[in-house]
Design an enzyme around this catalytic site. Sequence first.
Site, mmCIF file in Angstrom:
data_model
loop_
_atom_site.group_PDB
_atom_site.id
_atom_site.type_symbol
_atom_site.label_atom_id
_atom_site.label_comp_id
_atom_site.label_asym_id
_atom_site.label_seq_id
_atom_site.Cartn_x
_atom_site.Cartn_y
_atom_site.Cartn_z
ATOM 1 C CE LYS A 145 -4.038 -2.387 2.056
ATOM 2 N NZ LYS A 145 -5.149 -1.866 3.117
ATOM 3 C CE1 TYR A 150 -9.722 -2.486 0.016
ATOM 4 C CE2 TYR A 150 -8.439 -0.751 -1.343
ATOM 5 C CZ TYR A 150 -8.065 -1.851 -0.450
ATOM 6 O OH TYR A 150 -6.979 -1.924 0.118
ATOM 7 C CG ASN A 206 -3.970 -1.709 6.772
ATOM 8 O OD1 ASN A 206 -3.426 -1.805 5.726
ATOM 9 N ND2 ASN A 206 -4.735 -2.561 7.189
ATOM 10 C CG HIS A 214 -5.699 -6.532 -0.398
ATOM 11 N ND1 HIS A 214 -6.338 -5.978 0.110
ATOM 12 C CD2 HIS A 214 -5.050 -7.794 -1.346
ATOM 13 C CE1 HIS A 214 -7.459 -7.062 -0.576
ATOM 14 N NE2 HIS A 214 -6.492 -7.508 -1.353
ATOM 15 C CD GLU A 257 -9.163 -9.173 -4.173
ATOM 16 O OE1 GLU A 257 -9.757 -9.136 -3.193
ATOM 17 O OE2 GLU A 257 -8.258 -9.222 -3.204
HETATM 18 P P1 IDP Z 1 -8.245 -6.780 5.207
HETATM 19 O O1 IDP Z 1 -7.585 -5.528 4.687
HETATM 20 O O2 IDP Z 1 -7.598 -7.172 6.943
HETATM 21 O O3 IDP Z 1 -9.389 -7.566 4.383
HETATM 22 P P2 IDP Z 1 -10.663 -5.267 5.398
HETATM 23 O O4 IDP Z 1 -11.904 -5.772 6.514
HETATM 24 O O5 IDP Z 1 -10.955 -6.002 4.236
HETATM 25 O O6 IDP Z 1 -9.622 -5.705 6.190
HETATM 26 O O7 IDP Z 1 -10.615 -3.707 5.243
HETATM 27 C C1 IDP Z 1 -9.883 -3.592 4.441
HETATM 28 C C2 IDP Z 1 -8.551 -2.429 4.264
HETATM 29 O O8 IDP Z 1 -9.896 -0.862 4.755
HETATM 30 C C3 IDP Z 1 -8.068 -1.964 5.525
HETATM 31 O O9 IDP Z 1 -6.795 -3.148 5.596
HETATM 32 C C4 IDP Z 1 -7.851 -1.268 5.824
HETATM 33 O O10 IDP Z 1 -6.948 -0.213 4.764
HETATM 34 C C5 IDP Z 1 -9.115 -0.227 5.614
HETATM 35 N N1 IDP Z 1 -10.331 -0.592 6.668
HETATM 36 C C6 IDP Z 1 -10.231 -1.672 7.254
HETATM 37 N N2 IDP Z 1 -11.434 -0.901 9.009
HETATM 38 C C7 IDP Z 1 -10.995 -0.179 8.858
HETATM 39 C C8 IDP Z 1 -11.349 1.322 9.662
HETATM 40 O O11 IDP Z 1 -11.686 0.726 11.135
HETATM 41 N N3 IDP Z 1 -10.789 2.415 9.869
HETATM 42 C C9 IDP Z 1 -9.829 2.566 8.819
HETATM 43 N N4 IDP Z 1 -9.951 2.154 7.650
HETATM 44 C C10 IDP Z 1 -10.290 0.490 7.863
HETATM 45 MG MG MG Z 2 -10.837 -7.734 3.187
#
Ligand code: IDP
Ligand code: MG
Length: 139
Positions: free
Chosen positions: A11, A51, A114, A117, A128
């Site tokens: 990312k 997304y 974070n 992905h 994807e």
């Molecule tokens: P993942 O990446 O661990 O699969 P997902 O729930 O699929 O997590 O969420 C996609 C992305 O959305 C996350 O990687 C993160 O960048 C963002 N995200 C998820 N939850 C939050 C939140 O509570 N606040 C802000 N960003 C979030």
């Molecule tokens: Mg996810």
Amino acid sequence: MSGKLTFTMIKPDAVANGHIGKIIDHIIGKGFKIVAMKYTKLSEEKAGEFYGIHRERPFFKDLVSFMTSGPIVAAVLEKENAVADFRDVIGATDPTKATPGTIRNLYAKSIDANAVHGSDSDENAANEASFFFTAFERF
Ligand code: IDP
Ligand code: MG
């Protein structure tokens, strides 16, 4: 039967912080083969489409704006049990909850920025991967 492919992105935060090389090395060290890879930047439209499943979530707008804030590295990875094993390698969505030694534990700063992905199912991994790469870009 679980599949052999998963999809990842390094990312914008991890790219901007100079972590591309270390993250790719980490992934290869965990036994994943790179099948396809590109350095690119998502448009708002592309990020929103990628997304799309999160469209109704409160963080959707921030997520799209973050994912378009700078270049990313997209890749298709191959390994037995790729999806689940790669989720173990990246760690929890919230880096403060990610297991020590996981990519998010090592390189992520916050729940939105974070670092990486990882696909959450074989079906999404296939979708994807096709979103970013044609059959001719996979080796
Ligand atoms: P993942 O990446 O661990 O699969 P997902 O729930 O699929 O997590 O969420 C996609 C992305 O959305 C996350 O990687 C993160 O960048 C963002 N995200 C998820 N939850 C939050 C939140 O509570 N606040 C802000 N960003 C979030
Ligand atoms: Mg996810």
